[in-house]
Write a protein that holds these residues in place. Structure first.
Motif, PDB file in Angstrom:
ATOM      1  N   LEU A 194       0.917  -1.204   0.085  1.00  0.00           N
ATOM      2  CA  LEU A 194      -0.092   0.153  -0.005  1.00  0.00           C
ATOM      3  C   LEU A 194       0.905   1.309   0.057  1.00  0.00           C
ATOM      4  CD1 LEU A 194      -2.735  -0.977   2.495  1.00  0.00           C
ATOM      5  CD2 LEU A 194      -3.070  -0.748   0.004  1.00  0.00           C
ATOM      6  N   LYS A 195       1.942   1.223   0.815  1.00  0.00           N
ATOM      7  CA  LYS A 195       2.814   2.146   0.733  1.00  0.00           C
ATOM      8  C   LYS A 195       3.559   2.414  -0.572  1.00  0.00           C
ATOM      9  CE  LYS A 195       4.589   2.286   5.420  1.00  0.00           C
ATOM     10  NZ  LYS A 195       5.770   2.201   6.416  1.00  0.00           N
ATOM     11  N   ARG A 196       3.889   1.539  -1.045  1.00  0.00           N
ATOM     12  CA  ARG A 196       4.546   1.583  -2.647  1.00  0.00           C
ATOM     13  C   ARG A 196       3.417   2.021  -3.377  1.00  0.00           C
ATOM     14  NH1 ARG A 196       4.358  -1.055  -7.053  1.00  0.00           N
ATOM     15  NH2 ARG A 196       3.127  -2.624  -6.321  1.00  0.00           N
ATOM     16  N   ARG A 197       2.335   1.881  -3.605  1.00  0.00           N
ATOM     17  CA  ARG A 197       1.274   2.213  -4.497  1.00  0.00           C
ATOM     18  C   ARG A 197       0.968   3.440  -4.206  1.00  0.00           C
ATOM     19  NH1 ARG A 197      -3.011  -2.442  -6.312  1.00  0.00           N
ATOM     20  NH2 ARG A 197      -1.337  -4.126  -6.636  1.00  0.00           N
ATOM     21  N   PHE A 198       0.740   3.875  -2.904  1.00  0.00           N
ATOM     22  CA  PHE A 198       0.571   5.310  -2.683  1.00  0.00           C
ATOM     23  C   PHE A 198       1.651   6.253  -3.190  1.00  0.00           C
ATOM     24  CE2 PHE A 198       0.689   9.211   0.321  1.00  0.00           C
ATOM     25  CZ  PHE A 198      -0.695   9.475   0.162  1.00  0.00           C
ATOM     26  N   GLY A 199       2.964   5.954  -2.999  1.00  0.00           N
ATOM     27  CA  GLY A 199       4.125   6.788  -3.540  1.00  0.00           C
ATOM     28  C   GLY A 199       4.017   6.696  -5.010  1.00  0.00           C
ATOM     29  N   GLN A 200       3.583   5.659  -5.807  1.00  0.00           N
ATOM     30  CA  GLN A 200       3.515   5.658  -7.014  1.00  0.00           C
ATOM     31  C   GLN A 200       2.084   6.813  -7.509  1.00  0.00           C
ATOM     32  OE1 GLN A 200       2.851   1.537  -7.992  1.00  0.00           O
ATOM     33  NE2 GLN A 200       5.024   1.345  -8.585  1.00  0.00           N
ATOM     34  N   ALA A 201       1.268   6.672  -6.904  1.00  0.00           N
ATOM     35  CA  ALA A 201      -0.040   7.394  -7.143  1.00  0.00           C
ATOM     36  C   ALA A 201       0.546   9.047  -6.857  1.00  0.00           C
ATOM     37  CB  ALA A 201      -1.021   7.218  -6.377  1.00  0.00           C
ATOM     38  N   LYS A 202       1.133   9.265  -5.959  1.00  0.00           N
ATOM     39  CA  LYS A 202       2.021  10.543  -5.323  1.00  0.00           C
ATOM     40  C   LYS A 202       2.464  11.183  -6.871  1.00  0.00           C
ATOM     41  CE  LYS A 202       3.220  11.628  -1.691  1.00  0.00           C
ATOM     42  NZ  LYS A 202       3.912  11.752  -0.277  1.00  0.00           N
ATOM     43  N   THR A 203       3.395  10.153  -7.094  1.00  0.00           N
ATOM     44  CA  THR A 203       4.334  10.646  -8.265  1.00  0.00           C
ATOM     45  C   THR A 203       3.543  10.883  -9.423  1.00  0.00           C
ATOM     46  OG1 THR A 203       6.116   9.180  -7.193  1.00  0.00           O
ATOM     47  CG2 THR A 203       6.296   9.828  -9.618  1.00  0.00           C
ATOM     48  N   LEU A 204       2.836   9.958  -9.713  1.00  0.00           N
ATOM     49  CA  LEU A 204       1.840  10.334 -11.001  1.00  0.00           C
ATOM     50  C   LEU A 204       1.187  11.422 -10.669  1.00  0.00           C
ATOM     51  CD1 LEU A 204       0.701   9.232 -13.690  1.00  0.00           C
ATOM     52  CD2 LEU A 204      -0.912   8.196 -12.489  1.00  0.00           C
ATOM     53  N   ILE A 205       0.539  12.017  -9.717  1.00  0.00           N
ATOM     54  CA  ILE A 205      -0.075  12.959  -9.863  1.00  0.00           C
ATOM     55  C   ILE A 205       0.990  14.383  -9.824  1.00  0.00           C
ATOM     56  CG2 ILE A 205      -1.489  14.794  -7.954  1.00  0.00           C
ATOM     57  CD1 ILE A 205      -2.688  11.720  -6.797  1.00  0.00           C
ATOM     58  N   SER A 206       2.182  14.308  -9.324  1.00  0.00           N
ATOM     59  CA  SER A 206       3.014  15.241  -9.379  1.00  0.00           C
ATOM     60  C   SER A 206       3.422  15.449 -10.859  1.00  0.00           C
ATOM     61  CB  SER A 206       4.297  15.013  -8.571  1.00  0.00           C
ATOM     62  OG  SER A 206       3.885  14.889  -7.209  1.00  0.00           O
ATOM     63  N   VAL A 207       3.689  14.420 -11.652  1.00  0.00           N
ATOM     64  CA  VAL A 207       4.003  14.443 -12.978  1.00  0.00           C
ATOM     65  C   VAL A 207       2.784  15.028 -13.701  1.00  0.00           C
ATOM     66  CG1 VAL A 207       4.521  13.045 -15.111  1.00  0.00           C
ATOM     67  CG2 VAL A 207       5.868  12.713 -12.872  1.00  0.00           C
ATOM     68  N   GLN A 208       1.615  14.662 -13.629  1.00  0.00           N
ATOM     69  CA  GLN A 208       0.554  15.199 -14.421  1.00  0.00           C
ATOM     70  C   GLN A 208       0.564  16.785 -13.846  1.00  0.00           C
ATOM     71  OE1 GLN A 208      -2.619  12.550 -12.821  1.00  0.00           O
ATOM     72  NE2 GLN A 208      -2.529  11.245 -14.716  1.00  0.00           N
ATOM     73  N   HIS A 209       0.596  17.130 -12.904  1.00  0.00           N
ATOM     74  CA  HIS A 209       0.402  18.446 -12.538  1.00  0.00           C
ATOM     75  C   HIS A 209       1.760  19.233 -13.265  1.00  0.00           C
ATOM     76  CE1 HIS A 209      -0.297  21.995 -10.051  1.00  0.00           C
ATOM     77  NE2 HIS A 209       1.312  22.002  -9.910  1.00  0.00           N
ATOM     78  N   MET A 210       2.723  18.661 -13.262  1.00  0.00           N
ATOM     79  CA  MET A 210       3.939  19.753 -13.779  1.00  0.00           C
ATOM     80  C   MET A 210       3.364  19.585 -15.304  1.00  0.00           C
ATOM     81  SD  MET A 210       7.979  18.514 -14.554  1.00  0.00           S
ATOM     82  CE  MET A 210       7.363  17.235 -15.764  1.00  0.00           C
ATOM     83  N   LEU A 211       3.226  18.549 -15.934  1.00  0.00           N
ATOM     84  CA  LEU A 211       2.736  18.469 -17.493  1.00  0.00           C
ATOM     85  C   LEU A 211       1.835  19.657 -17.709  1.00  0.00           C
ATOM     86  CD1 LEU A 211       3.214  14.723 -18.608  1.00  0.00           C
ATOM     87  CD2 LEU A 211       4.762  16.530 -18.887  1.00  0.00           C
ATOM     88  N   SER A 212       0.890  19.539 -16.955  1.00  0.00           N
ATOM     89  CA  SER A 212      -0.241  20.556 -17.100  1.00  0.00           C
ATOM     90  C   SER A 212       0.121  22.056 -17.075  1.00  0.00           C
ATOM     91  CB  SER A 212      -1.466  20.332 -16.172  1.00  0.00           C
ATOM     92  OG  SER A 212      -2.255  21.425 -16.118  1.00  0.00           O
ATOM     93  N   LYS A 213       0.903  22.345 -15.993  1.00  0.00           N
ATOM     94  CA  LYS A 213       1.496  23.652 -15.884  1.00  0.00           C
ATOM     95  C   LYS A 213       2.683  24.052 -16.923  1.00  0.00           C
ATOM     96  CE  LYS A 213       4.113  26.158 -12.340  1.00  0.00           C
ATOM     97  NZ  LYS A 213       4.877  26.262 -10.941  1.00  0.00           N
ATOM     98  N   VAL A 214       3.404  22.956 -17.345  1.00  0.00           N
ATOM     99  CA  VAL A 214       4.359  23.357 -18.588  1.00  0.00           C
ATOM    100  C   VAL A 214       3.541  23.443 -19.680  1.00  0.00           C
ATOM    101  CG1 VAL A 214       6.171  22.121 -19.834  1.00  0.00           C
ATOM    102  CG2 VAL A 214       6.262  22.178 -17.156  1.00  0.00           C
ATOM    103  N   SER A 215       2.600  22.643 -19.954  1.00  0.00           N
ATOM    104  CA  SER A 215       1.836  22.887 -21.235  1.00  0.00           C
ATOM    105  C   SER A 215       1.074  24.317 -21.347  1.00  0.00           C
ATOM    106  CB  SER A 215       0.618  22.016 -21.345  1.00  0.00           C
ATOM    107  OG  SER A 215       1.120  20.518 -21.354  1.00  0.00           O
ATOM    108  N   ALA A 216       0.610  24.728 -20.282  1.00  0.00           N
ATOM    109  CA  ALA A 216      -0.014  26.059 -20.228  1.00  0.00           C
ATOM    110  C   ALA A 216       1.051  27.200 -20.379  1.00  0.00           C
ATOM    111  CB  ALA A 216      -0.805  26.344 -18.839  1.00  0.00           C
ATOM    112  N   GLN A 217       2.167  26.914 -19.560  1.00  0.00           N
ATOM    113  CA  GLN A 217       3.166  28.009 -19.793  1.00  0.00           C
ATOM    114  C   GLN A 217       3.776  28.052 -21.226  1.00  0.00           C
ATOM    115  OE1 GLN A 217       6.134  27.030 -16.852  1.00  0.00           O
ATOM    116  NE2 GLN A 217       5.000  28.046 -15.192  1.00  0.00           N
ATOM    117  N   CYS A 218       4.030  26.812 -21.793  1.00  0.00           N
ATOM    118  CA  CYS A 218       4.685  26.758 -23.193  1.00  0.00           C
ATOM    119  C   CYS A 218       3.460  27.420 -24.201  1.00  0.00           C
ATOM    120  CB  CYS A 218       4.874  25.462 -23.414  1.00  0.00           C
ATOM    121  SG  CYS A 218       6.429  24.734 -22.761  1.00  0.00           S
ATOM    122  N   PHE A 219       2.186  27.064 -23.894  1.00  0.00           N
ATOM    123  CA  PHE A 219       1.220  27.546 -24.685  1.00  0.00           C
ATOM    124  C   PHE A 219       1.326  28.902 -24.507  1.00  0.00           C
ATOM    125  CE2 PHE A 219      -2.929  28.742 -26.103  1.00  0.00           C
ATOM    126  CZ  PHE A 219      -3.438  27.960 -27.242  1.00  0.00           C
TER     127      PHE A 219
END
Length: 92
Positions: free
Chosen positions: A13-38
């Motif tokens: 469960l800890k491992r999966r939670f860590g993976q989920a947190k990482t995925l959310i962070s990456v999605q947030h970063m990509l969204s932010k970068v996409s908006a800035q680049c646009f």
């Protein structure tokens, strides 16, 4: 006292939670970068992007990803040094 199965489940469960947190962070970063680049590359929004806008966005995204990877590697190395230092200090 926790059984081996309970410990394994908790660690999974800890491992999966860590993976989920990482995925959310990456999605947030990509969204932010996409908006800035646009904003940087598309000065007159239209129905579709022209070739220079697509190229600008691609290069912009590449720079952000390269920068992120550089910082992540540097942070990882620093954390490893700190962890090793902590272990070495504990041995003294």
């Amino acid at each position: 006292q926790e059984s081996a199965d309970e410990t394994a489940t908790r660690e999974e469960l800890k491992r999966r939670f860590g993976q989920a947190k990482t995925l959310i962070s990456v999605q947030h970063m990509l969204s932010k970068v996409s908006a800035q680049c646009f904003r940087k590359c598309v000065t007159q929004p239209q129905a579709s992007l022209d070739g220079s806008e697509r190229a600008c966005i691609a290069l912009c995204m590449d720079r952000y990803v390269d920068s992120f990877n550089l910082v992540a590697r540097a942070y990882g190395r620093r954390m490893q040094r700190e962890l090793k230092k902590g272990i070495d200090d504990a041995d003294d």
